[in-house]
Motif scaffolding. Structure first.
Motif, PDB file in Angstrom:
ATOM      1  N   GLN A 140      41.999  41.338  28.037  1.00 30.26           N
ATOM      2  CA  GLN A 140      43.165  40.492  27.848  1.00 30.26           C
ATOM      3  C   GLN A 140      42.894  39.552  26.684  1.00 30.26           C
ATOM      4  O   GLN A 140      41.749  39.169  26.441  1.00 30.26           O
ATOM      5  N   HIS A 141      43.960  39.175  25.950  1.00 29.53           N
ATOM      6  CA  HIS A 141      43.767  38.134  24.941  1.00 29.53           C
ATOM      7  C   HIS A 141      43.785  36.776  25.636  1.00 29.53           C
ATOM      8  O   HIS A 141      44.417  36.604  26.686  1.00 29.53           O
ATOM      9  N   THR A 142      43.064  35.813  25.059  1.00 30.89           N
ATOM     10  CA  THR A 142      42.915  34.489  25.658  1.00 30.89           C
ATOM     11  C   THR A 142      43.694  33.459  24.849  1.00 30.89           C
ATOM     12  O   THR A 142      44.136  33.720  23.730  1.00 30.89           O
ATOM     13  N   THR A 143      43.860  32.293  25.425  1.00 27.08           N
ATOM     14  CA  THR A 143      44.720  31.280  24.816  1.00 27.08           C
ATOM     15  C   THR A 143      44.175  30.750  23.499  1.00 27.08           C
ATOM     16  O   THR A 143      44.922  30.176  22.701  1.00 27.08           O
ATOM     17  N   ASP A 144      42.866  30.951  23.236  1.00 29.32           N
ATOM     18  CA  ASP A 144      42.281  30.498  21.972  1.00 29.32           C
ATOM     19  C   ASP A 144      42.326  31.574  20.890  1.00 29.32           C
ATOM     20  O   ASP A 144      41.743  31.405  19.815  1.00 29.32           O
ATOM     21  N   GLY A 145      43.016  32.687  21.168  1.00 30.96           N
ATOM     22  CA  GLY A 145      43.126  33.763  20.195  1.00 30.96           C
ATOM     23  C   GLY A 145      42.035  34.810  20.292  1.00 30.96           C
ATOM     24  O   GLY A 145      42.059  35.799  19.546  1.00 30.96           O
ATOM     25  N   GLY A 146      41.083  34.628  21.192  1.00 30.97           N
ATOM     26  CA  GLY A 146      40.018  35.602  21.394  1.00 30.97           C
ATOM     27  C   GLY A 146      40.374  36.603  22.478  1.00 30.97           C
ATOM     28  O   GLY A 146      41.549  36.778  22.836  1.00 30.97           O
ATOM     29  N   LYS A 168      33.133  37.373  26.468  1.00 35.09           N
ATOM     30  CA  LYS A 168      34.144  36.611  25.724  1.00 35.09           C
ATOM     31  C   LYS A 168      33.874  36.772  24.233  1.00 35.09           C
ATOM     32  O   LYS A 168      32.741  36.613  23.775  1.00 35.09           O
ATOM     33  N   THR A 169      34.949  37.085  23.471  1.00 43.97           N
ATOM     34  CA  THR A 169      34.813  37.224  22.028  1.00 43.97           C
ATOM     35  C   THR A 169      35.771  36.276  21.319  1.00 43.97           C
ATOM     36  O   THR A 169      36.717  35.757  21.913  1.00 43.97           O
ATOM     37  N   ASP A 170      35.536  36.130  20.013  1.00 44.17           N
ATOM     38  CA  ASP A 170      36.493  35.411  19.191  1.00 44.17           C
ATOM     39  C   ASP A 170      37.599  36.367  18.738  1.00 44.17           C
ATOM     40  O   ASP A 170      37.672  37.523  19.198  1.00 44.17           O
ATOM     41  N   SER A 171      38.435  35.941  17.812  1.00 42.20           N
ATOM     42  CA  SER A 171      39.595  36.732  17.402  1.00 42.20           C
ATOM     43  C   SER A 171      39.214  37.988  16.631  1.00 42.20           C
ATOM     44  O   SER A 171      40.041  38.895  16.473  1.00 42.20           O
ATOM     45  N   GLN A 172      37.985  38.074  16.150  1.00 43.52           N
ATOM     46  CA  GLN A 172      37.502  39.247  15.431  1.00 43.52           C
ATOM     47  C   GLN A 172      36.582  40.122  16.281  1.00 43.52           C
ATOM     48  O   GLN A 172      35.950  41.047  15.760  1.00 43.52           O
ATOM     49  N   GLN A 193      41.708  38.364  34.359  1.00 43.49           N
ATOM     50  CA  GLN A 193      42.818  37.579  33.826  1.00 43.49           C
ATOM     51  C   GLN A 193      42.323  36.158  33.565  1.00 43.49           C
ATOM     52  O   GLN A 193      41.480  35.641  34.310  1.00 43.49           O
ATOM     53  N   GLN A 194      42.856  35.538  32.531  1.00 41.75           N
ATOM     54  CA  GLN A 194      42.607  34.112  32.325  1.00 41.75           C
ATOM     55  C   GLN A 194      43.484  33.321  33.282  1.00 41.75           C
ATOM     56  O   GLN A 194      44.655  33.655  33.490  1.00 41.75           O
ATOM     57  N   THR A 195      42.921  32.271  33.872  1.00 42.74           N
ATOM     58  CA  THR A 195      43.659  31.450  34.826  1.00 42.74           C
ATOM     59  C   THR A 195      44.230  30.219  34.124  1.00 42.74           C
ATOM     60  O   THR A 195      43.880  29.911  32.985  1.00 42.74           O
ATOM     61  N   THR A 196      45.116  29.520  34.813  1.00 37.56           N
ATOM     62  CA  THR A 196      45.819  28.403  34.190  1.00 37.56           C
ATOM     63  C   THR A 196      44.897  27.245  33.832  1.00 37.56           C
ATOM     64  O   THR A 196      45.255  26.408  32.996  1.00 37.56           O
ATOM     65  N   ASP A 197      43.706  27.181  34.451  1.00 38.67           N
ATOM     66  CA  ASP A 197      42.750  26.119  34.128  1.00 38.67           C
ATOM     67  C   ASP A 197      41.804  26.507  32.992  1.00 38.67           C
ATOM     68  O   ASP A 197      40.855  25.786  32.695  1.00 38.67           O
ATOM     69  N   GLY A 198      42.050  27.664  32.348  1.00 41.33           N
ATOM     70  CA  GLY A 198      41.209  28.121  31.250  1.00 41.33           C
ATOM     71  C   GLY A 198      40.036  28.964  31.667  1.00 41.33           C
ATOM     72  O   GLY A 198      39.308  29.485  30.804  1.00 41.33           O
ATOM     73  N   GLY A 199      39.819  29.121  32.975  1.00 36.28           N
ATOM     74  CA  GLY A 199      38.750  29.982  33.467  1.00 36.28           C
ATOM     75  C   GLY A 199      39.215  31.420  33.587  1.00 36.28           C
ATOM     76  O   GLY A 199      40.225  31.822  32.989  1.00 36.28           O
ATOM     77  N   TYR A 200      38.487  32.197  34.393  1.00 34.40           N
ATOM     78  CA  TYR A 200      38.786  33.626  34.526  1.00 34.40           C
ATOM     79  C   TYR A 200      38.674  34.048  35.986  1.00 34.40           C
ATOM     80  O   TYR A 200      37.861  33.508  36.743  1.00 34.40           O
ATOM     81  N   ILE A 201      39.508  35.035  36.368  1.00 30.82           N
ATOM     82  CA  ILE A 201      39.453  35.623  37.699  1.00 30.82           C
ATOM     83  C   ILE A 201      39.209  37.114  37.533  1.00 30.82           C
ATOM     84  O   ILE A 201      39.862  37.773  36.719  1.00 30.82           O
ATOM     85  N   ILE A 202      38.221  37.625  38.259  1.00 31.86           N
ATOM     86  CA  ILE A 202      37.787  39.021  38.148  1.00 31.86           C
ATOM     87  C   ILE A 202      37.896  39.652  39.530  1.00 31.86           C
ATOM     88  O   ILE A 202      37.529  39.042  40.536  1.00 31.86           O
ATOM     89  N   THR A 249      35.547  32.065  37.629  1.00 34.05           N
ATOM     90  CA  THR A 249      34.615  31.385  36.729  1.00 34.05           C
ATOM     91  C   THR A 249      35.318  30.240  36.010  1.00 34.05           C
ATOM     92  O   THR A 249      36.550  30.160  35.983  1.00 34.05           O
ATOM     93  N   ASP A 250      34.525  29.395  35.369  1.00 36.39           N
ATOM     94  CA  ASP A 250      35.077  28.383  34.473  1.00 36.39           C
ATOM     95  C   ASP A 250      35.310  29.006  33.101  1.00 36.39           C
ATOM     96  O   ASP A 250      35.152  30.227  32.907  1.00 36.39           O
ATOM     97  N   SER A 251      35.629  28.200  32.106  1.00 33.29           N
ATOM     98  CA  SER A 251      35.987  28.705  30.788  1.00 33.29           C
ATOM     99  C   SER A 251      34.812  29.312  30.033  1.00 33.29           C
ATOM    100  O   SER A 251      35.017  30.018  29.043  1.00 33.29           O
ATOM    101  N   GLN A 252      33.592  29.050  30.498  1.00 35.17           N
ATOM    102  CA  GLN A 252      32.388  29.625  29.889  1.00 35.17           C
ATOM    103  C   GLN A 252      31.801  30.773  30.700  1.00 35.17           C
ATOM    104  O   GLN A 252      30.699  31.232  30.415  1.00 35.17           O
ATOM    105  N   GLY A 253      32.542  31.209  31.713  1.00 35.88           N
ATOM    106  CA  GLY A 253      32.079  32.336  32.519  1.00 35.88           C
ATOM    107  C   GLY A 253      31.086  31.965  33.591  1.00 35.88           C
ATOM    108  O   GLY A 253      30.500  32.871  34.219  1.00 35.88           O
ATOM    109  N   ASN A 254      30.892  30.665  33.845  1.00 32.50           N
ATOM    110  CA  ASN A 254      30.008  30.259  34.941  1.00 32.50           C
ATOM    111  C   ASN A 254      30.734  30.361  36.267  1.00 32.50           C
ATOM    112  O   ASN A 254      31.862  29.871  36.401  1.00 32.50           O
TER     113      ASN A 254
END
Length: 336
Positions: free
Chosen positions: A245-251, A272-276, A297-306, A325-330
Motif C-alpha cells: 500500500q502507499h503511505t501518507t508520506d508518499g512511500g 517501509k520504503t520511501d517514494s523511490q 494497511q496504514q492506520t489512522t494514527d500513522g501505524g500499521y495493521i497486519i 505497530t507504530d509508525s516505525q514498525g514497532n
C-alpha cells in the motif's frame, strides 16, 4: 506457498492493551471453502470472495458472499464450470457492483486463464472475460482506475523462460487496453497491486533468481504500465511480498514473509520504503515456527495493521494473527 484461510473476522473495538472480537462468522458447507479477499461496502456491509468446493458447478468455483454490517449473509453467488475456477480479489465498483479477478480452466483456452468478472450490486453476472498468454495466466489483485473507470489487474503470465509478473489494463467494459509483463528472474509473480495518488501503479510479489533464491520485488509503473523503477529485498533464503500500500508520506509499506531473517522458519516481514522504493526500515515478527503476513494497511494514527497466520503462537496448528505497530514498525500489540 501456504495461503491464509480465514473464517471472516472483524475487529471493531480496538485498544492498545486489548482487542475484543465483536463477532465472527463462517461461510461454507461440507467441503473446502476458502476466503481470500474482503472489502467494506458503501452500505457498511462486506463483500468477500474466494472459492468453494461445496457449491457451484463442479470442482472449485468462484465464491462471492455479501453480508450486512454484522456479517450476516445477504446473498451468495458462484461462478464457474466443470473445471477449477478460483478468485483472489474483489472490489466494489463505482456503479455499486463488484469486480473479481482470479483464474479459470473451465473457460477460455482450457489452460489456466486470468478471469475477470463484473457483477451488478446483487452479484448477478453482467460480463466476464478471460485473458490468455502462452500457458498458465493467473490474476491475484485488481483495482478500478478513477480517471476512466477501467480496471487494472496484476498476476502472472508465462513468458519465454517461465512466469512473468503481469499488469493488465481494461476499459470499464472489460476490453483490453494494454498489457505489460515484467521478467526479473527465473520466475516473477505479482501478488499485490495499489493505485497511487497520481494514477500510477505499485506492485509487489516474488522473484526467483539463479539458485532458486526468492526475493521480494517492488515495482513502480506509470499510468500506462511502463516500468519507472524496481527494487528487491531479501537474503539467502525465501522472501515473498504479498501486500503493498502507499503511505501518507508518499512511500510504500510491504508485508509478506521471510525465511532469511527473524527468529525461526518464516517470519512476518514488514518493510517501509520511501517514494523511490528505497528501504527506510524493516521489522520481523514471529517465533520458532512458520509465521506469515498476508495483508497490511496504514492506520489512522500513522501505524500499521497486519494480518496473517502463525504456527508459533495461539491455540495450536495455524491461527489467524493480527499485529498492530507504530509508525516505525514497532509492535504495539498482537492477537491470535
Amino acid at each position: 506457498m501456504k495461503r491464509l484461510i480465514i473464517n471472516l473476522l472483524f475487529f471493531v473495538t480496538v485498544s492498545f492493551a486489548q482487542v475484543d472480537t465483536a463477532w465472527t462468522k463462517t461461510f461454507g458447507g461440507s467441503a473446502d471453502d476458502k476466503g481470500y479477499s474482503v472489502q467494506q461496502t458503501t452500505d457498511s456491509g462486506y463483500i468477500i470472495t474466494g472459492y468453494t468446493n461445496t457449491y457451484g458447478s463442479g470442482d472449485y468455483d468462484v465464491y462471492l458472499i455479501k453480508s450486512d454490517s454484522l456479517g450476516d449473509t445477504l446473498w451468495t453467488k458462484t461462478f464457474g464450470g466443470t473445471g477449477n475456477d478460483r478468485s483472489n480479489s474483489v472490489k466494489q465498483t463505482f456503479d455499486g457492483g463488484y469486480i473479481i479477478t482470479g483464474w479459470t480452466n473451465s473457460f477460455g483456452t482450457g489452460n489456466y486463464d486470468l478471469w475477470l468478472i463484473k457483477t451488478n450490486p446483487d452479484g448477478d453476472l453482467i460480463w466476464d472475460y478471460t485473458f490468455d498468454g502462452n500457458e498458465e495466466d493467473l490474476g491475484y489483485d485488481i483495482c478500478q482506475v478513477v480517471s476512466d473507470s477501467g480496471f487494472v489487474m496484476t498476476g502472472s503470465t508465462y513468458g519465454d523462460s517461465g512466469p512473468d509478473a503481469w499488469l493488465l489494463k481494461t476499459d470499464k467494459n472489460g476490453n483490453e487496453v494494454w498489457s505489460n509483463a515484467f521478467d526479473f528472474g527465473i520466475e516473477t509473480r505479482g501478488y499485490s497491486l495499489s493505485l497511487t495518488n497520481d494514477g500510477t501503479f505499485i506492485i509487489t510479489g516474488t522473484v526467483v533468481s539463479e539458485g532458486n533464491n526468492e526475493d521480494i520485488f517492488l515495482l513502480k509503473t506509470d499510468a500506462n504500465g511502463n516500468e519507472e523503477w524496481s527494487q528487491t529485498f531479501g537474503g539467502n533464503e525465501g522472501d515473498i511480498g504479498l501486500s503493498v500500500q502507499h503511505t501518507t508520506d508518499g512511500g510504500y509499506i510491504i508485508t509478506g514473509f521471510t525465511d532469511s531473517f527473524g527468529n525461526g522458519q518464516s517470519d512476518v516481514w514488514l518493510i517501509k520504503t520511501d517514494s523511490q522504493g528505497n528501504e527506510e526500515w524493516n521489522q520481523t515478527f514471529g517465533g520458532s515456527d512458520y509465521d506469515e503476513g498476508y495483508s497490511v494497511q496504514q492506520t489512522t494514527d500513522g501505524g500499521y495493521i497486519i494480518t496473517g497466520l502463525t504456527y508459533s503462537f495461539g491455540n495450536g496448528n495455524q491461527d489467524v494473527w493480527l499485529i498492530k505497530t507504530d509508525s516505525q514498525g514497532n509492535e504495539e500489540w498482537n492477537q491470535t
